[in-house]
Design an enzyme around this catalytic site. Structure first.
Site, PDB file in Angstrom:
ATOM      1  N   SER A  76      58.532   8.982 -87.520  1.00 44.56           N
ATOM      2  CA  SER A  76      57.879  10.254 -87.188  1.00 44.56           C
ATOM      3  C   SER A  76      57.400  10.915 -88.475  1.00 44.56           C
ATOM      4  CB  SER A  76      58.892  11.165 -86.498  1.00 44.56           C
ATOM      5  OG  SER A  76      58.463  12.507 -86.555  1.00 44.56           O
ATOM      6  N   SER A  77      56.398  11.782 -88.358  1.00 44.94           N
ATOM      7  CA  SER A  77      55.885  12.490 -89.543  1.00 44.94           C
ATOM      8  C   SER A  77      56.930  13.425 -90.155  1.00 44.94           C
ATOM      9  CB  SER A  77      54.623  13.283 -89.183  1.00 44.94           C
ATOM     10  OG  SER A  77      54.894  14.191 -88.150  1.00 44.94           O
ATOM     11  N   CYS A  78      58.015  13.723 -89.420  1.00 48.97           N
ATOM     12  CA  CYS A  78      59.029  14.641 -89.965  1.00 48.97           C
ATOM     13  C   CYS A  78      59.896  13.985 -91.040  1.00 48.97           C
ATOM     14  CB  CYS A  78      59.883  15.221 -88.858  1.00 48.97           C
ATOM     15  SG  CYS A  78      60.959  13.997 -88.144  1.00 48.97           S
TER      16      CYS A  78
ATOM     17  N   TYR B 113      67.367  14.239 -87.297  1.00 56.05           N
ATOM     18  CA  TYR B 113      66.414  13.270 -86.727  1.00 56.05           C
ATOM     19  C   TYR B 113      65.672  12.537 -87.843  1.00 56.05           C
ATOM     20  CZ  TYR B 113      62.150  12.107 -83.899  1.00 56.05           C
ATOM     21  OH  TYR B 113      61.081  11.511 -83.268  1.00 56.05           O
TER      22      TYR B 113
ATOM     23  N   LYS C  46      65.513   8.548 -88.870  1.00 51.07           N
ATOM     24  CA  LYS C  46      64.242   7.805 -88.941  1.00 51.07           C
ATOM     25  C   LYS C  46      64.057   7.173 -90.330  1.00 51.07           C
ATOM     26  CE  LYS C  46      62.606   8.537 -84.776  1.00 51.07           C
ATOM     27  NZ  LYS C  46      62.474   7.412 -83.840  1.00 51.07           N
TER      28      LYS C  46
ATOM     29  N   HIS D  36      58.134  19.253 -76.783  1.00 49.44           N
ATOM     30  CA  HIS D  36      57.268  19.571 -77.931  1.00 49.44           C
ATOM     31  C   HIS D  36      56.275  20.658 -77.516  1.00 49.44           C
ATOM     32  CE1 HIS D  36      58.559  15.422 -79.143  1.00 49.44           C
ATOM     33  NE2 HIS D  36      58.703  16.056 -80.287  1.00 49.44           N
TER      34      HIS D  36
HETATM   35  N1  LIG Z   1      56.745  12.485 -78.792  1.00 50.64           N
HETATM   36  C1  LIG Z   1      56.340  12.684 -80.043  1.00 50.64           C
HETATM   37  O1  LIG Z   1      55.645  13.679 -80.357  1.00 50.64           O
HETATM   38  C2  LIG Z   1      56.691  11.685 -81.109  1.00 50.64           C
HETATM   39  C3  LIG Z   1      57.479  10.579 -80.855  1.00 50.64           C
HETATM   40  N2  LIG Z   1      57.764   9.699 -81.882  1.00 50.64           N
HETATM   41  C4  LIG Z   1      58.632   8.526 -81.655  1.00 50.64           C
HETATM   42  O2  LIG Z   1      58.109   7.708 -80.624  1.00 50.64           O
HETATM   43  C5  LIG Z   1      59.179   7.077 -79.917  1.00 50.64           C
HETATM   44  C6  LIG Z   1      59.053   7.355 -78.435  1.00 50.64           C
HETATM   45  O3  LIG Z   1      59.045   8.751 -78.180  1.00 50.64           O
HETATM   46  P1  LIG Z   1      58.614   9.350 -76.771  1.00 50.64           P
HETATM   47  O4  LIG Z   1      58.028   8.301 -75.937  1.00 50.64           O
HETATM   48  O5  LIG Z   1      57.881  10.590 -77.046  1.00 50.64           O
HETATM   49  O6  LIG Z   1      60.022   9.768 -76.153  1.00 50.64           O
HETATM   50  P2  LIG Z   1      60.489   9.829 -74.631  1.00 50.64           P
HETATM   51  O7  LIG Z   1      61.619  10.814 -74.601  1.00 50.64           O
HETATM   52  O8  LIG Z   1      59.339  10.026 -73.730  1.00 50.64           O
HETATM   53  O9  LIG Z   1      61.070   8.375 -74.374  1.00 50.64           O
HETATM   54  C7  LIG Z   1      62.193   7.920 -75.057  1.00 50.64           C
HETATM   55  C8  LIG Z   1      62.755   6.726 -74.341  1.00 50.64           C
HETATM   56  O10 LIG Z   1      63.934   6.352 -75.052  1.00 50.64           O
HETATM   57  C9  LIG Z   1      64.853   5.849 -74.130  1.00 50.64           C
HETATM   58  N3  LIG Z   1      66.220   6.107 -74.585  1.00 50.64           N
HETATM   59  C10 LIG Z   1      66.713   7.248 -75.110  1.00 50.64           C
HETATM   60  N4  LIG Z   1      68.035   7.101 -75.341  1.00 50.64           N
HETATM   61  C11 LIG Z   1      68.356   5.836 -74.941  1.00 50.64           C
HETATM   62  C12 LIG Z   1      69.563   5.101 -74.916  1.00 50.64           C
HETATM   63  N5  LIG Z   1      70.720   5.629 -75.354  1.00 50.64           N
HETATM   64  N6  LIG Z   1      69.533   3.844 -74.426  1.00 50.64           N
HETATM   65  C13 LIG Z   1      68.374   3.302 -73.972  1.00 50.64           C
HETATM   66  N7  LIG Z   1      67.198   3.946 -73.991  1.00 50.64           N
HETATM   67  C14 LIG Z   1      67.195   5.206 -74.463  1.00 50.64           C
HETATM   68  C15 LIG Z   1      64.607   6.560 -72.810  1.00 50.64           C
HETATM   69  O11 LIG Z   1      64.849   5.616 -71.807  1.00 50.64           O
HETATM   70  P3  LIG Z   1      65.086   5.939 -70.225  1.00 50.64           P
HETATM   71  O12 LIG Z   1      63.804   6.525 -69.734  1.00 50.64           O
HETATM   72  O13 LIG Z   1      65.357   4.630 -69.635  1.00 50.64           O
HETATM   73  O14 LIG Z   1      66.227   6.902 -70.158  1.00 50.64           O
HETATM   74  C16 LIG Z   1      63.152   6.989 -72.908  1.00 50.64           C
HETATM   75  O15 LIG Z   1      62.331   6.254 -72.046  1.00 50.64           O
HETATM   76  C17 LIG Z   1      60.465   7.615 -80.539  1.00 50.64           C
HETATM   77  O16 LIG Z   1      60.934   6.724 -81.509  1.00 50.64           O
HETATM   78  C18 LIG Z   1      60.029   8.898 -81.193  1.00 50.64           C
HETATM   79  O17 LIG Z   1      60.860   9.237 -82.268  1.00 50.64           O
HETATM   80  C19 LIG Z   1      57.270   9.890 -83.136  1.00 50.64           C
HETATM   81  C20 LIG Z   1      56.484  10.958 -83.435  1.00 50.64           C
HETATM   82  C21 LIG Z   1      56.139  11.960 -82.446  1.00 50.64           C
HETATM   83  C1  LIG Z   2      57.079  15.444 -83.347  1.00 48.72           C
HETATM   84  C2  LIG Z   2      57.973  16.353 -84.137  1.00 48.72           C
HETATM   85  O1  LIG Z   2      58.435  17.433 -83.333  1.00 48.72           O
HETATM   86  C3  LIG Z   2      59.353  18.356 -83.924  1.00 48.72           C
HETATM   87  O2  LIG Z   2      58.746  19.128 -84.907  1.00 48.72           O
HETATM   88  P1  LIG Z   2      57.562  20.153 -84.698  1.00 48.72           P
HETATM   89  O3  LIG Z   2      56.306  19.564 -85.185  1.00 48.72           O
HETATM   90  O4  LIG Z   2      57.944  21.435 -85.312  1.00 48.72           O
HETATM   91  O5  LIG Z   2      57.447  20.186 -83.126  1.00 48.72           O
HETATM   92  P2  LIG Z   2      57.218  21.150 -81.915  1.00 48.72           P
HETATM   93  O6  LIG Z   2      56.191  20.488 -81.120  1.00 48.72           O
HETATM   94  O7  LIG Z   2      58.497  21.452 -81.198  1.00 48.72           O
HETATM   95  O8  LIG Z   2      56.700  22.548 -82.515  1.00 48.72           O
HETATM   96  C4  LIG Z   2      55.509  22.654 -83.226  1.00 48.72           C
HETATM   97  C5  LIG Z   2      55.205  24.099 -83.552  1.00 48.72           C
HETATM   98  O9  LIG Z   2      54.848  24.757 -82.319  1.00 48.72           O
HETATM   99  C6  LIG Z   2      55.543  25.980 -82.193  1.00 48.72           C
HETATM  100  N1  LIG Z   2      55.680  26.328 -80.766  1.00 48.72           N
HETATM  101  C7  LIG Z   2      55.072  27.386 -80.180  1.00 48.72           C
HETATM  102  N2  LIG Z   2      55.424  27.497 -78.904  1.00 48.72           N
HETATM  103  C8  LIG Z   2      56.260  26.421 -78.663  1.00 48.72           C
HETATM  104  C9  LIG Z   2      56.933  25.994 -77.505  1.00 48.72           C
HETATM  105  O10 LIG Z   2      56.872  26.595 -76.437  1.00 48.72           O
HETATM  106  N3  LIG Z   2      57.661  24.851 -77.612  1.00 48.72           N
HETATM  107  C10 LIG Z   2      57.757  24.152 -78.793  1.00 48.72           C
HETATM  108  N4  LIG Z   2      58.497  23.016 -78.826  1.00 48.72           N
HETATM  109  N5  LIG Z   2      57.141  24.569 -79.928  1.00 48.72           N
HETATM  110  C11 LIG Z   2      56.400  25.696 -79.844  1.00 48.72           C
HETATM  111  C12 LIG Z   2      56.853  25.707 -82.905  1.00 48.72           C
HETATM  112  O11 LIG Z   2      57.493  26.916 -83.260  1.00 48.72           O
HETATM  113  C13 LIG Z   2      56.365  24.911 -84.118  1.00 48.72           C
HETATM  114  O12 LIG Z   2      55.879  25.777 -85.099  1.00 48.72           O
HETATM  115  C14 LIG Z   2      60.456  17.702 -84.697  1.00 48.72           C
HETATM  116  O13 LIG Z   2      61.618  18.443 -84.468  1.00 48.72           O
HETATM  117  C15 LIG Z   2      60.475  16.251 -84.556  1.00 48.72           C
HETATM  118  O14 LIG Z   2      60.958  15.910 -83.293  1.00 48.72           O
HETATM  119  C16 LIG Z   2      59.145  15.616 -84.694  1.00 48.72           C
HETATM  120  O15 LIG Z   2      59.008  14.571 -85.255  1.00 48.72           O
END
Ligand SMILES: NC(=O)C1=CN([C@@H]2O[C@H](COP(=O)(O)OP(=O)(O)OC[C@H]3O[C@@H](n4cnc5c(N)ncnc54)[C@H](OP(=O)(O)O)[C@@H]3O)[C@@H](O)[C@H]2O)C=CC1
Ligand SMILES: C[C@H]1O[C@H](OP(=O)(O)OP(=O)(O)OC[C@H]2O[C@@H](n3cnc4c(=O)[nH]c(N)nc43)[C@H](O)[C@@H]2O)[C@@H](O)[C@@H](O)C1=O
Length: 312
Positions: A108-110, A137, A141, A180
Site C-alpha cells: 500500500s502507499s502508506c 498496517y 506491509k 475508506h
Molecule cells: N482498498 C484499498 O484502498 C487498498 C487496498 N490495498 C491492498 O489490496 C489488498 C486487497 O484489499 P481489498 O480488496 O481492498 O480488501 P477487502 O477487504 O475488500 O478484501 C480483503 C480480503 O481478504 C480476505 N481476508 C481477510 N482476512 C483473512 C483471513 N484471516 N483469512 C483469509 N482471508 C482473509 C477476505 O476474505 P473473505 O471475503 O473470504 O472473508 C477479503 O476477501 C490488500 O492487501 C490491501 O492491503 C492496497 C492499497 C489500497
Molecule cells: C488506502 C489507505 O487508507 C488509509 O489511509 P487514508 O489514505 O488516510 O485513507 P482514508 O480513505 O480512510 O481517508 C482519506 C482521507 O479522507 C478523509 N475522510 C473524510 N471523510 C471520510 C470518511 O467518511 N471516511 C474515511 N475513511 N475518511 C474520510 C480522512 O480523514 C483522510 O484525510 C490507511 O489507513 C491505509 O489503510 C491505506 O493504505
C-alpha cells in the site's frame, strides 16, 4: 503465465481479489483455486501449510489482508499488525515450501514516510517516520516487501511486490466507520439525498490530498506486472494525479446528485497530508491507467445502488 496453470487468488471475494479474478478470466485463465476466510483462515499456519501442500498452486496473488480506512486502522491497531503479518508470513513461506513459480504481494502507499517528498518514489521506503494512524498496517506491509525480497535473495523465489495507491471500485466496503473515504462518501451523500438532509459532514479538514485508482485498473496492472516484471523491490501502482478530500467530496456530491452543504468534522484525523505516487517506473514498464476518477465514481455509485436494490 501459463493459461492452464493453477492460480490461487488469496482474498478473491474482496474488492481487489475479485477484480484480479475478473481480469484473469477475461484473459482466458480458468484454473483457479479459491477459499473464503471461513474455510481457510490465512492467519493459521497449519491450515495454510495443508492448503498449499494439497493444492500446489503455480501462481499466487496475495490480495487477502485486514483492510480499512483511517479510523479502522487507528482503532484496530493490534489486528492490523497481527493479522497482516500472519497472513503474509504463512502464504509467502508456504508458497516457497511448495514451489510456487511466481507470487505477487500487494502492499500500500502508506508504507512511505509521512513527510516524504512528493510524488512518492519507490526508493523513499524506510527513509523516515510513518503516519501514526496506520503505522501497524504499514509495518506489516513493509515486512511483506522485505519477505519477498529475502526469499528471492536466499532461495531464488520470483516473488514481486506492488504498492497500490488508494483504491475504489466494485465490491468495495461501505461500512460507515471502517471504510475508506470514497465508499464512505458515496454512502453518506446517497443517504443524505434519500433523507433530504441539509448537510453532509466529512472527516478532517478536507485539505489532505489523495490519489485514487479504480480496482479494475489495478487488476490490469497486476496482471501486466505478473507477466512482465521479475525484480526485487517494489512498483508503485497509481494514476500519478491527486486531489484534495474537499474536491473529492464535491465530485461525489455531484455524481450522487445531492444538493445540500458540506461541513467538516475536524475532531476526526486527517492522516498523511499527501501521498501522490510517482508512477514513472510503472509507465516505463509499459502500463498506464484507463479509468479516470469522475467515470470511476459513476461506476462505483452504480455498483453501490445495485447492491442497495438487492438488499432491500
Ligand atoms: N482498498 C484499498 O484502498 C487498498 C487496498 N490495498 C491492498 O489490496 C489488498 C486487497 O484489499 P481489498 O480488496 O481492498 O480488501 P477487502 O477487504 O475488500 O478484501 C480483503 C480480503 O481478504 C480476505 N481476508 C481477510 N482476512 C483473512 C483471513 N484471516 N483469512 C483469509 N482471508 C482473509 C477476505 O476474505 P473473505 O471475503 O473470504 O472473508 C477479503 O476477501 C490488500 O492487501 C490491501 O492491503 C492496497 C492499497 C489500497
Ligand atoms: C488506502 C489507505 O487508507 C488509509 O489511509 P487514508 O489514505 O488516510 O485513507 P482514508 O480513505 O480512510 O481517508 C482519506 C482521507 O479522507 C478523509 N475522510 C473524510 N471523510 C471520510 C470518511 O467518511 N471516511 C474515511 N475513511 N475518511 C474520510 C480522512 O480523514 C483522510 O484525510 C490507511 O489507513 C491505509 O489503510 C491505506 O493504505
Amino acid at each position: 503465465m501459463n493459461k492452464e496453470a493453477k492460480i490461487y487468488i488469496a482474498g478473491h471475494r474482496g474488492m481487489v481479489g475479485s477484480a484480479i479474478k475478473r481480469k484473469l478470466e477475461q484473459e482466458g485463465f480458468t484454473n483457479f483455486v479459491t477459499r473464503v476466510s471461513s474455510e481457510l483462515d490465512l492467519r493459521n499456519q497449519q491450515q495454510v501449510a495443508d492448503f498449499f501442500e494439497q493444492e500446489k498452486p503455480v501462481y499466487v496473488f496475495l490480495a487477502a489482508a485486514k483492510v480499512g480506512g483511517i479510523v479502522a486502522n487507528n482503532t484496530y491497531r493490534a489486528e492490523f499488525l497481527y493479522d497482516n503479518l500472519q497472513i503474509q508470513n504463512n502464504v509467502i513461506h508456504s508458497a516457497h515450501l511448495n514451489g510456487v513459480e511466481k507470487l505477487m504481494f500487494l502492499g500500500s502507499s502508506c508504507i512511505y514516510p509521512k513527510m516524504a517528498p512528493q510524488p512518492l518514489e519507490e526508493d523513499y521506503l524506510l527513509t523516515g517516520p510513518l503516519e501514526e494512524t496506520n503505522e501497524p498496517y504499514a509495518i506489516a506491509k513493509i515486512a511483506g516487501i522485505k519477505m519477498c525480497d529475502a526469499y528471492r535473495a536466499q532461495y531464488g523465489c520470483n516473488y514481486i511486490s506492488v504498492m497500490p495507491t488508494n483504491l475504489y471500485g466494485y465490491n468495495d466496503n461501505y461500512h460507515p466507520q471502517n471504510s475508506h473515504v470514497l465508499p464512505a462518501l458515496i454512502r453518506r451523500f446517497h443517504e443524505a439525498k434519500e433523507q433530504d438532509l441539509s448537510s453532509v459532514t466529512i472527516w478532517g479538514t478536507g485539505s489532505p490530498k489523495r490519489e485514487f485508482l479504480f480496482a479494475d485498473d489495478l487488476a490490469a496492472a497486476c496482471y501486466y506486472l505478473m507477466e512482465n516484471y521479475n525484480e526485487p523491490g517494489l512498483v508503485n501502482i497509481g494514476t500519478g494525479e491527486d486531489l484534495s478530500i474537499k474536491e473529492l467530496a464535491e465530485l461525489v456530491k455531484e455524481t450522487v446528485g445531492y444538493e445540500g452543504e458540506i461541513t467538516f468534522d475536524t475532531s476526526k484525523p486527517d492522516g498523511t497530508p499527501r501521498k501522490l505516487m510517482n508512477v514513472s517506473k510503472l509507465h516505463s514498464k509499459g502500463w498506464k491507467h484507463t479509468i479516470e476518477l469522475p467515470e470511476g465514481i459513476k461506476l462505483a455509485y452504480q455498483d453501490f445502488l445495485s447492491k442497495q436494490t438487492v438488499s432491500q
